[in-house]
Motif scaffolding. Structure first.
Motif, PDB file in Angstrom:
ATOM      1  N   GLU A   1       0.825  -1.216   0.000  1.00  0.00           N
ATOM      2  CA  GLU A   1       0.000   0.000   0.000  1.00  0.00           C
ATOM      3  C   GLU A   1       0.857   1.264   0.000  1.00  0.00           C
ATOM      4  O   GLU A   1       0.622   2.192  -0.784  1.00  0.00           O
ATOM      5  CB  GLU A   1      -0.915  -0.015   1.230  1.00  0.00           C
ATOM      6  N   ILE A   2       1.887   1.296   0.852  1.00  0.00           N
ATOM      7  CA  ILE A   2       2.709   2.506   0.901  1.00  0.00           C
ATOM      8  C   ILE A   2       3.595   2.622  -0.336  1.00  0.00           C
ATOM      9  O   ILE A   2       3.858   3.730  -0.821  1.00  0.00           O
ATOM     10  CB  ILE A   2       3.548   2.568   2.195  1.00  0.00           C
ATOM     11  N   LEU A   3       4.020   1.496  -0.891  1.00  0.00           N
ATOM     12  CA  LEU A   3       4.820   1.548  -2.112  1.00  0.00           C
ATOM     13  C   LEU A   3       3.981   2.040  -3.293  1.00  0.00           C
ATOM     14  O   LEU A   3       4.475   2.785  -4.149  1.00  0.00           O
ATOM     15  CB  LEU A   3       5.410   0.172  -2.405  1.00  0.00           C
ATOM     16  N   GLU A   4       2.714   1.638  -3.339  1.00  0.00           N
ATOM     17  CA  GLU A   4       1.817   2.150  -4.378  1.00  0.00           C
ATOM     18  C   GLU A   4       1.658   3.660  -4.246  1.00  0.00           C
ATOM     19  O   GLU A   4       1.669   4.395  -5.233  1.00  0.00           O
ATOM     20  CB  GLU A   4       0.453   1.467  -4.279  1.00  0.00           C
ATOM     21  N   THR A   5       1.522   4.119  -3.019  1.00  0.00           N
ATOM     22  CA  THR A   5       1.382   5.564  -2.772  1.00  0.00           C
ATOM     23  C   THR A   5       2.615   6.308  -3.253  1.00  0.00           C
ATOM     24  O   THR A   5       2.514   7.355  -3.917  1.00  0.00           O
ATOM     25  CB  THR A   5       1.168   5.824  -1.265  1.00  0.00           C
ATOM     26  N   LEU A   6       3.789   5.803  -2.935  1.00  0.00           N
ATOM     27  CA  LEU A   6       5.029   6.451  -3.354  1.00  0.00           C
ATOM     28  C   LEU A   6       5.199   6.411  -4.870  1.00  0.00           C
ATOM     29  O   LEU A   6       5.688   7.379  -5.472  1.00  0.00           O
ATOM     30  CB  LEU A   6       6.219   5.766  -2.681  1.00  0.00           C
ATOM     31  N   THR A   7       4.777   5.316  -5.496  1.00  0.00           N
ATOM     32  CA  THR A   7       4.873   5.195  -6.952  1.00  0.00           C
ATOM     33  C   THR A   7       4.013   6.233  -7.645  1.00  0.00           C
ATOM     34  O   THR A   7       4.382   6.790  -8.686  1.00  0.00           O
ATOM     35  CB  THR A   7       4.440   3.781  -7.397  1.00  0.00           C
ATOM     36  N   GLN A   8       2.851   6.527  -7.074  1.00  0.00           N
ATOM     37  CA  GLN A   8       1.938   7.505  -7.663  1.00  0.00           C
ATOM     38  C   GLN A   8       2.303   8.943  -7.289  1.00  0.00           C
ATOM     39  O   GLN A   8       1.570   9.875  -7.592  1.00  0.00           O
ATOM     40  CB  GLN A   8       0.515   7.196  -7.199  1.00  0.00           C
ATOM     41  N   GLU A   9       3.467   9.060  -6.610  1.00  0.00           N
ATOM     42  CA  GLU A   9       4.013  10.363  -6.212  1.00  0.00           C
ATOM     43  C   GLU A   9       3.052  11.154  -5.334  1.00  0.00           C
ATOM     44  O   GLU A   9       3.009  12.387  -5.379  1.00  0.00           O
ATOM     45  CB  GLU A   9       4.416  11.182  -7.456  1.00  0.00           C
ATOM     46  N   GLU A  10       2.260  10.432  -4.563  1.00  0.00           N
ATOM     47  CA  GLU A  10       1.416  11.105  -3.579  1.00  0.00           C
ATOM     48  C   GLU A  10       2.266  11.474  -2.364  1.00  0.00           C
ATOM     49  O   GLU A  10       3.187  10.752  -1.987  1.00  0.00           O
ATOM     50  CB  GLU A  10       0.275  10.181  -3.146  1.00  0.00           C
TER      51      GLU A  10
END
Length: 462
Positions: A375-384
């Motif tokens: 979940e946190i890696l997805e957030t970082l990937t989307q540059e949120e």
């Protein structure tokens, strides 16, 4: 009919315990493995068609690959002469999945793989995609039928333990405290391991102290403005593999530090070139990490807590009769690496010491369990934007204390790790005289050279 397959983890350890007894008494090379297979078959009402299944589990308990043939004549000797256990660590065992029934989608094993590598399909067994499998062990511990198993590395280690001319060091994970009984001290564990033939027991937390200093300097150099962030934990191969394989665009933010396990082997072998190093921990993924091309010379074998418990039982070690050889080797900071948030706490203490006036303050986000990690890696990937600049990921819930090969439940293990950390007379890595002595032997004059000296830095870098 299915009772012969259910609760196979206990039966597997029974097989291993018998192998340990024979190996310890130096009878394994001539031991009739066919008789062992027959005893298991008769004791648990297996059928003739299950013999390949039983024999493959014996092979895996010996540290060998599964085979289609039934010939057992040289298997024990092959295991004793095995210089190093090979990949894959996690093996498919034919013969059990067919009994799961038509509703196997409702079984715990069906959703056990958390890496989008769906393992269980309508086939004769699990499909292990080795370039996706991170050897986390979740599937192994979820399968009560024994359709998947991890290799056990004790038999190939036996020759080294019996050889008095080769120093073999046991480096133990910080999560080991309390795993063998509430009243069993680390000093008693050291004594027990010496009885097995180990030269000494070394806390991996000592090397966590080294890496804490390294990561603190890295954080101080790389995180200088809003939006900068730093990924760790170096100690979890599941987290590192998840980032490297699934989120390569984030890997440049990952600390280049080795895991404390690998660092323990690399540093000990630098100091004692003839030494062999065996890591003991809660993790199946550590077995796989030790077999990566760049680390194969650093760690020779890996044992888990529940495997070691069976070894102690097999050779009748009575902890109540053992004196304690107590040593303080690591700081509070290094010891709490074993639980979620431990790495963040430890690195923060050093960052605050080396750069007390930083404009960008250390702000950690701690996640554990594969779901939260993704979940946190997805957030970082989307540059949120996230309210953190130091992200610690641990593949198991609770951290290493929640590993698949532990002997006690997570909450209890966490409390014991915290208490053991508080018992240390060394509060921070900078106060660790053991660490300073190691650095002196490596030619360093100052503890800060962990980050600045090329030789020492290379020993701690992937």
């Amino acid at each position: 009919m299915l009772n012969r397959f259910k609760d196979f983890q206990k039966k597997r350890m029974e097989i291993f315990r018998e192998i340990v007894k024979q190996g310890w008494d130096e009878k394994l090379s001539n031991y009739n493995l066919d008789e062992l297979a027959k005893e298991i078959k008769e004791k648990y009402n297996y059928q003739d068609k299950d013999m390949t299944f039983i024999k493959d589990h014996i092979r895996v308990a010996l540290g060998l690959d599964t085979k289609e043939d039934m010939n057992f004549s040289n298997e024990a000797q092959a295991a004793l002469n095995h210089g190093q256990v090979k990949r894959p660590v996690v093996n498919k065992i034919e013969g059990a999945c067919q009994y799961c029934g038509k509703e196997f989608e409702t079984n715990d094993c069906y959703e056990s793989c958390k890496y989008e590598a769906q393992m269980y399909k309508r086939t004769k067994g699990p499909i292990i995609v080795n370039d996706k499998c991170l050897s986390c062990g979740n599937c192994v511990s979820s399968c009560s039928f024994g359709a998947i198993a991890d290799k056990i590395e004790f038999v190939p280690l036996l020759k080294l333990l019996k050889d008095e001319t080769t120093p073999v060091y046991a480096t133990v994970a910080p999560s080991i405290v309390g795993q063998f009984g509430d009243d069993i001290t680390m000093g008693q564990l050291r004594t027990a391991l010496k009885m097995l033939g180990f030269k000494d027991m070394i806390e991996v937390a000592l090397f966590a102290d080294m890496l804490t200093i390294k990561e603190a300097f890295e954080f101080n150099d790389l995180v200088n403005k809003q939006g900068d962030f730093f990924l760790t934990s170096c100690c979890c191969p599941v987290w590192i593999g998840l980032v490297e394989n699934n989120y390569p665009q984030l890997f440049e933010h990952m600390s280049p530090a080795l895991s404390p396990m690998v660092a323990s082997g690399r540093v000990l072998k630098e100091l004692y070139p003839e030494a062999k190093v065996v890591f003991i921990g809660p993790c199946i993924a550590k077995k796989s990490e030790a077999k990566e091309e760049e680390f194969r010379e650093d760690i020779d074998f890996v044992l888990t807590f529940n495997e070691l418990e069976e070894i102690f039982k097999a050779i009748d070690i009575d902890f109540n009769q053992l004196p304690g050889d107590e040593k303080d080797q690591a700081s509070f900071a290094g010891r709490v690496y074993a639980r979620t948030g431990g790495v963040s706490f430890s690195v923060k203490t050093v960052v605050n010491r080396i750069a007390p006036r930083r404009l960008i303050k250390f702000n950690a986000k701690k996640v554990d369990g594969v779901g939260k990690c993704k979940e946190i890696l997805e957030t970082l990937t989307q540059e949120e934007e996230i309210d953190a600049n130091f992200i610690e990921g641990m593949g198991c819930e609770g951290g290493c204390v929640g590993g698949p090969r532990t002997n006690i439940e997570v909450d209890k293990a966490t409390n014991m790790v915290n208490e053991y950390g508080e018992d240390s007379l060394i509060m921070t890595p900078f106060d660790n005289m053991n660490l300073i002595k190691i650095l002196e032997e490596l030619g360093a004059d100052d503890i800060e050279e962990i980050a600045k000296d090329d030789k020492i830095s290379s020993l701690l870098t992937r």
